[in-house]
Write an enzyme that holds these catalytic residues in place. Sequence first.
Site: not given
Ligand code: GLN
Length: 192
Positions: A106, A79, A47, A171, A169
Amino acid sequence: MRIGVLALQGAFIEHEHMLAQIGVNSFEIRKQDDIGNSFDGLIIPGGESTVQGKLMNELGLLEPIRKMILSGLPVFGTCAGLLLLAKNIENDTHSYIASMDITAVRNAYGRQLGSFHTTACFNGIGDVPMTFIRAPFISSVSGNTEILAEVGGKIVAARQDNQLVTAFHPELNEDVRIHEYFCEMCRNYTVC
Ligand code: GLN
């Protein structure tokens, strides 16, 4: 066995579906009361790490969850979940749960165009499908952190004792083997 899924933001339902597919009970963690009863493992979904971190803090979940992880609760961060567990984030001044000896970058593949799909070897499992969405990668690990997968020379999965992270991911694909791997970590924890 019961696995808690942090359900403040992001792709938590997909993790619940994966667990259901392999016959494992899950419940959603949204507030302090939800972590009152014992459970065997925790999933922190993908997320937006900044949003999840801020909400965890505001809801009083950050400190209790950090303590549980440091006491051995198995945790699987995907992620954004990886970023929340990382002790260091190279291009972010924040750190959140900061329980795992990894340094992450990130949005490491670029903000918009950084989404892609590939297949690569996951140590102990074999080739698995990997979907990356504005993903981080791990630039370095320390302590007893074990590298579990690399894509294009970048670390995309790692484990340190009770902590498992993937930059991708699992999932979002049909392959349940990484969730099974995590549930095995949780089973061993229950037994200990
Ligand atoms: N870019 C998101 C972050 O910095 C991570 C992306 C993801 O969870 N798909 O939190």
